[in-house]
Scaffold this active site. Structure first.
Site, PDB file in Angstrom:
ATOM      1  N   LEU A 157     -35.925  36.470  21.468  1.00  0.00           N
ATOM      2  CA  LEU A 157     -35.552  37.867  21.540  1.00  0.00           C
ATOM      3  C   LEU A 157     -34.283  38.115  20.749  1.00  0.00           C
ATOM      4  O   LEU A 157     -33.462  37.224  20.574  1.00  0.00           O
ATOM      5  CB  LEU A 157     -35.342  38.278  22.990  1.00  0.00           C
ATOM      6  CG  LEU A 157     -36.565  38.198  23.897  1.00  0.00           C
ATOM      7  CD1 LEU A 157     -36.155  38.516  25.322  1.00  0.00           C
ATOM      8  CD2 LEU A 157     -37.656  39.103  23.439  1.00  0.00           C
ATOM      9  N   ASP A 158     -34.127  39.331  20.310  1.00  0.00           N
ATOM     10  CA  ASP A 158     -32.933  39.712  19.566  1.00  0.00           C
ATOM     11  C   ASP A 158     -31.723  39.624  20.494  1.00  0.00           C
ATOM     12  O   ASP A 158     -31.673  40.306  21.520  1.00  0.00           O
ATOM     13  CB  ASP A 158     -33.106  41.135  19.040  1.00  0.00           C
ATOM     14  CG  ASP A 158     -31.952  41.610  18.192  1.00  0.00           C
ATOM     15  OD1 ASP A 158     -30.862  40.992  18.238  1.00  0.00           O
ATOM     16  OD2 ASP A 158     -32.126  42.601  17.476  1.00  0.00           O
TER      17      ASP A 158
END
Length: 112
Positions: A1-2
């Site tokens: 995930l970012d």
């Protein structure tokens, strides 16, 4: 995930897991804060600046028109090399941070 993303992460348990795939099909909305005139090697605020350019005077009507013309409907997207997209079974950001040579696959996305 970012690592810089914030928001809601839907989690399903038990019988509700049967509905999880439908949640992913729902439209998503993103809000962003950005800096114009600067590019980094990671396409985020933590990367090294690789290019800078002056920003011309902005006209909100011209920006809205451009966004409607170029960023609405189905578009081809190449995700950043420092993203969580899988490439040959590995996360792209892991490959990029290991200085491995790889190509990011294009994908079609729909923008409303």
């Amino acid at each position: 995930l970012d690592p810089f993303a914030t928001g809601v992460l839907p989690v399903a348990f038990g019988n509700a897991t049967r509905l999880a795939n439908y949640v992913q099909l729902e439209p998503k909305e993103y809000v962003a804060r950005l800096t114009l005139g600067r590019a980094t090697d990671t396409a985020d605020v933590k990367g090294a600046v690789i290019r800078e350019a002056p920003v011309p005077r902005l006209d909100i009507d011209a920006i809205n028109k451009l966004c409607q013309e170029r960023f609405t409907g189905k578009v081809q997207q190449v995700p950043p090399r420092y993203s969580a997209v899988h490439v040959n079974g590995e996360r792209a950001y892991e490959l990029a941070r290991s200085n491995k040579d790889f190509e990011m696959p294009k994908r079609t996305v729909r923008i409303n």
